[in-house]
Design an enzyme around this catalytic site. Structure first.
Site, PDB file in Angstrom:
ATOM      1  N   GLU B 284      22.266  -8.449  28.384  1.00 45.26           N
ATOM      2  CA  GLU B 284      21.071  -9.221  28.034  1.00 45.26           C
ATOM      3  C   GLU B 284      20.781 -10.278  29.097  1.00 45.26           C
ATOM      4  OE1 GLU B 284      20.454  -9.592  23.627  1.00 45.26           O
ATOM      5  OE2 GLU B 284      20.391 -11.706  24.154  1.00 45.26           O
ATOM      6  N   GLU B 287      19.245  -8.635  31.994  1.00 43.52           N
ATOM      7  CA  GLU B 287      17.854  -8.314  31.670  1.00 43.52           C
ATOM      8  C   GLU B 287      16.966  -9.558  31.781  1.00 43.52           C
ATOM      9  OE1 GLU B 287      17.778  -6.481  27.838  1.00 43.52           O
ATOM     10  OE2 GLU B 287      15.714  -5.795  28.091  1.00 43.52           O
ATOM     11  N   CYS B 310      20.348  -9.062  18.806  1.00 42.98           N
ATOM     12  CA  CYS B 310      21.657  -8.772  18.192  1.00 42.98           C
ATOM     13  C   CYS B 310      21.583  -8.658  16.689  1.00 42.98           C
ATOM     14  CB  CYS B 310      22.686  -9.847  18.488  1.00 42.98           C
ATOM     15  SG  CYS B 310      22.307 -10.911  19.805  1.00 42.98           S
ATOM     16  N   SER B 330      14.792  -7.959  24.053  1.00 45.43           N
ATOM     17  CA  SER B 330      15.762  -7.305  24.913  1.00 45.43           C
ATOM     18  C   SER B 330      16.069  -5.923  24.351  1.00 45.43           C
ATOM     19  CB  SER B 330      17.045  -8.144  24.933  1.00 45.43           C
ATOM     20  OG  SER B 330      18.131  -7.371  25.356  1.00 45.43           O
ATOM     21  N   LYS B 369      24.042  -5.017   8.682  1.00 41.17           N
ATOM     22  CA  LYS B 369      24.856  -4.205   9.590  1.00 41.17           C
ATOM     23  C   LYS B 369      25.153  -2.843   8.988  1.00 41.17           C
ATOM     24  CE  LYS B 369      25.260  -6.962  13.091  1.00 41.17           C
ATOM     25  NZ  LYS B 369      24.788  -6.578  14.433  1.00 41.17           N
ATOM     26  N   GLU B 377      19.523   6.499  15.991  1.00 37.88           N
ATOM     27  CA  GLU B 377      19.765   6.401  17.439  1.00 37.88           C
ATOM     28  C   GLU B 377      21.190   5.954  17.768  1.00 37.88           C
ATOM     29  OE1 GLU B 377      17.582   4.729  15.615  1.00 37.88           O
ATOM     30  OE2 GLU B 377      17.340   2.640  16.242  1.00 37.88           O
ATOM     31  N   CYS B 514      24.765 -16.211  11.779  1.00 36.07           N
ATOM     32  CA  CYS B 514      25.682 -15.305  11.070  1.00 36.07           C
ATOM     33  C   CYS B 514      26.644 -16.042  10.134  1.00 36.07           C
ATOM     34  CB  CYS B 514      26.472 -14.474  12.057  1.00 36.07           C
ATOM     35  SG  CYS B 514      25.427 -13.583  13.206  1.00 36.07           S
TER      36      CYS B 514
END
Lengths: 168, 584
Positions: B284, B287, B310, B330, B369, B377, B514
């Site tokens: 990231e 990027e 994320c 990203s 999650k 994918e 989180c």
């Protein structure tokens, strides 16, 4: 849930109604009234357009539609019959009147007869307590209705050409 | 400031005008019972519908009882919180709520953590005098969240979280009277809705009406299958909260005991998602610098600000709500998915194990999650990169089931190579952490100089929206931070209208990041717990010798042996992803 595709003109109608109320979230109830008046009912797809126009969640729109008994998601019959279940009407026998309509039309509350002619619903107080029990067919108000009169009321509309059906 | 004098249970109390009776009582240590009411002080989140009536108190001179949560304290007020009238009314209310609640507490997933159960216990309810109709709804199971609406008590906390805090708008009160319930539009299933699976509804639900999908059984079966190599990764925020499940003080770091517990559960390798967080920073960060350089060179096609990617709930949120911006975030996968991808390629090769025989389990503070690991994918030939994702709470349950005395465990170390991480990886667990980690690496790569300082206090905190400008050797880098999807929406609208002045934005769906995830031990409305978890995360960071992702020796090794460089073709294939327009 099976999807129906709304005609472009229907979407346009809904958008115009929303615009009339400045696309304000606070005008939701007015918008719903207007749209139901035009389309007869408020199916899911219609609620989705309204939510988008008023910039609010569909869940909230659905919450309001299901809260007020006046709103319906089922296509209404040609002649929507509503029985007032407000306190005054109730104590003066509205339930017996309702049961008689159910018996004669062979439908439950919230349903429409197979020929699409009559639908049956309950209301909460139309503000005509002096006439209790009150029945509305379309915009027409019938006061002091007794179960024995139910047959005549239905017959009046069954002829196909009800006099004064749309005016009170 | 106007001052109000009143008495509560004969104790005098002085409060500011505008204070509620409930707050006034709390300030002198009188805890009036509440059920629908919830206040997360540090996050400015409040649910106060005044619906349950459990907090009613008697006010002298007032005809009816007053709900303490919604009644403002007035001058000279005399409040009695435990008059016989108040107690009786409160018990009647509780009994009426319980009369329409399934009495399956013994097997309810919320048992032991249920506010309703606790309240019934506290009030000493021994009998329900009201027998009436019981609600009966269809159970709704999605990839992450289960709705068992028979257990809904209409506190509307979930609705407040979903609409006001997250602005997702999936849940709303529907119908009327006895039939009223909280549901998605047209009572559709969650997985047909725009639900992001952030799990904040689960985090605040007082009963078992909203819970996560339980994968502990599947994990136990995998662990007992001799043909499988089972490895585990644990997210940063888990170590700052797991101890709470075992009666430890909020904010206790249990990293070493966590590793020890996982080893005793039978995992063949105990690894750390923090390693993958370091990897995320490499990709990231590269990027960000790539976009920034092209932007400075005048490339008109470059998309700035770059947005972090994320958080799976955030990803699903913009796929539904801002699909026109899907090339702005990203493309880096989340640490969970980077870990799974590297584990089933690089690490499986090292072990000489087929990917089908390697089972990857994640311990996550998150319910989204569970959904993320199931995205198409993220699998190869129908074999997912991550096989199971269990929450911090589910891990605690596994530890209890396995007779492991958590508090008595020694501190152990993660295994190599995917268990080595830096302080930058750890701080992914709190709001502001990802961007701080990115700054630590991007600064040094961009300027070629060593950072004069490692702690960026200007990026830390609990405010929902924060911003700071970091000097990149003469280039002022504007950074935005949002946690809570409602705050994210505000930043996104600026990006959409071209008004955003940021170069990089970090977004986390859950308030606090989180540490406040939907899979964490229940906070029961006490936001101080989240603050303590946040402090623990920063403590873990400062305890680390290596605090910059690009200095992680095993990350360097991974690039040297396997990936080549950040943004290489192999990295793109294994560590990056694409996003989808979900409005279609």
């Amino acid at each position: 849930m099976p999807k129906i595709k709304l005609a472009d003109s229907t979407v346009q109608t809904i958008r115009e109604i929303c615009k009339k109320y400045d696309n304000k979230e606070g005008e939701l109830i007015n918008v719903l009234h207007n749209v139901q008046e035009k389309l007869g009912y408020l199916p899911a797809e219609v609620q989705e357009v309204i939510a988008l126009e008023l910039n609010m969640s569909v869940a909230k729109v659905y919450g309001v539609v299901t809260f007020y008994s006046f709103f319906t998601m089922i296509p209404q019959g040609e002649y929507p019959i509503s029985i007032c279940m407000g306190t005054a009407c109730y104590v003066r026998g509205a339930e017996q009147v309702l049961n008689e309509f159910k018996r004669q039309l062979k439908v439950e509350v919230g349903q429409t007869t197979p020929d699409g002619r009559f639908s049956l619903s309950c209301l909460r107080c139309v503000g005509a307590c002096g006439l209790a029990p009150v029945v509305m067919v379309g915009d027409k108000v019938f006061g002091r209705v007794a179960p024995q009169q139910v047959k005549d009321i239905i017959a009046e509309y069954h002829e196909g050409c009800p006099h004064e059906a749309k005016s009170a | 400031m106007e001052i109000i004098n009143l008495t509560i249970d004969n104790k005098p109390v002085v409060v500011k005008k505008g204070t509620t009776v409930l707050e006034a009582a709390t300030s002198i240590g009188i805890h009036i019972p509440t059920l629908c009411y919830m206040k997360l002080e540090d996050l400015n989140i409040e649910n106060r519908p005044g619906g349950c009536r459990v907090c009613v108190v008697e006010v002298k001179g007032r005809r009816n009882l007053a709900p303490a949560c919604c009644t403002e304290a007035t001058e000279g007020m005399e409040v009695n919180t435990h008059s016989i009238r108040a107690i009786n009314a409160r018990r009647t209310v509780m009994e009426l709520i319980l009369s329409d609640h399934p009495a399956d507490c013994l097997v309810c997933p919320k048992s032991g953590n249920c506010d309703l159960q606790n309240m019934a216990h506290r009030m000493g309810i021994r009998e329900i005098h009201y027998k009436g109709e019981q609600s009966s709804y269809r159970k709704d199971t999605s990839p992450a969240i289960i709705r068992d609406i028979d257990k809904c008590i209409m506190c509307r906390r979930c609705e407040m979280m979903c609409n006001e805090v997250q602005t997702v708008g999936v849940l709303s009160a529907i119908n009327r009277g006895f039939n009223s319930v909280v549901a998605p539009a047209f009572e559709m299933n969650l997985d047909h809705s725009v639900c992001t699976y952030c799990g904040q509804c689960v985090a605040v639900c007082p009963t078992g009406a909203l819970t996560e999908v339980d994968e502990t059984g599947a994990v136990i079966r995998a662990l007992s299958d001799p043909s499988k190599t089972v490895i585990v990764q644990t997210a940063p925020a888990v170590r700052a909260a797991l101890g709470e499940e075992f009666g430890m003080e909020a904010g206790t770091l249990v990293t070493g005991k966590l590793v020890a517990a996982l080893r005793r559960l039978g995992f063949d390798y105990v690894f750390d998602t923090d390693f993958a967080a370091d990897l995320t920073i490499m990709e990231e960060g590269a990027e960000l610098l790539n976009r920034l350089t092209r932007h400075l060179q005048g490339d008109p096609n470059v998309k700035l600000p770059i947005l972090t990617s994320c958080c799976p709930a955030w990803v699903k949120f913009f796929e539904h709500q801002f699909p026109d911006l899907k090339d702005v975030p990203s493309t880096a996968r989340s640490p969970q998915q980077m870990f799974g991808s590297i584990a089933k390629s690089y690490f499986a090769q090292q072990l000489g194990v087929r990917r089908e025989d390697l089972v990857v389990v994640s311990i996550m503070p998150c319910v989204a999650k569970k959904y993320e690991r199931g995205r198409d994918e993220f699998s190869v030939n129908n074999n997912p990169d991550v096989d199971y994702a269990i929450t911090t709470r589910e891990l605690a349950a596994l530890i209890k089931i396995s007779n492991i005395e958590f508090r008595a465990l020694p501190n152990e170390e993660f295994d190599k190579p995917l268990g080595e991480s830096t302080g930058a990886g750890v701080i992914f667990g709190t709001t502001g952490g990802v961007i701080e980690a990115a700054v630590r690496t991007a600064y040094e790569v961009y300027t070629g100089k060593e950072l004069p300082r490692i702690d960026f206090h200007e990026l830390r905190g609990m405010e929902g929206l924060r911003h700071a400008t970091i000097d990149f050797n003469g280039l002022p880098l504007n950074i935005g931070i949002a946690h809570g999807l409602g705050n994210a929406r505000r930043l996104l609208e600026d990006v959409r209208s071209g008004k955003s002045r940021f170069h990089a934005i970090e977004i986390m769906s859950c308030p606090g990041g989180c540490i406040g995830g939907g899979g964490q031990p229940y906070h029961h409305g006490n936001s101080e717990i989240l603050v303590k978890r946040q402090q623990a995360i920063y403590r873990e960071d400062s305890n680390k010798t290596i605090r910059k992702s690009h200095e992680n020796p095993y990350i360097k090794k991974l690039y040297a042996e396997f990936l080549g460089a950040p943004l290489s073709e192999k990295s793109h294939h294994l560590l990056h992803t694409e996003y989808f327009d979900r409005t279609k």
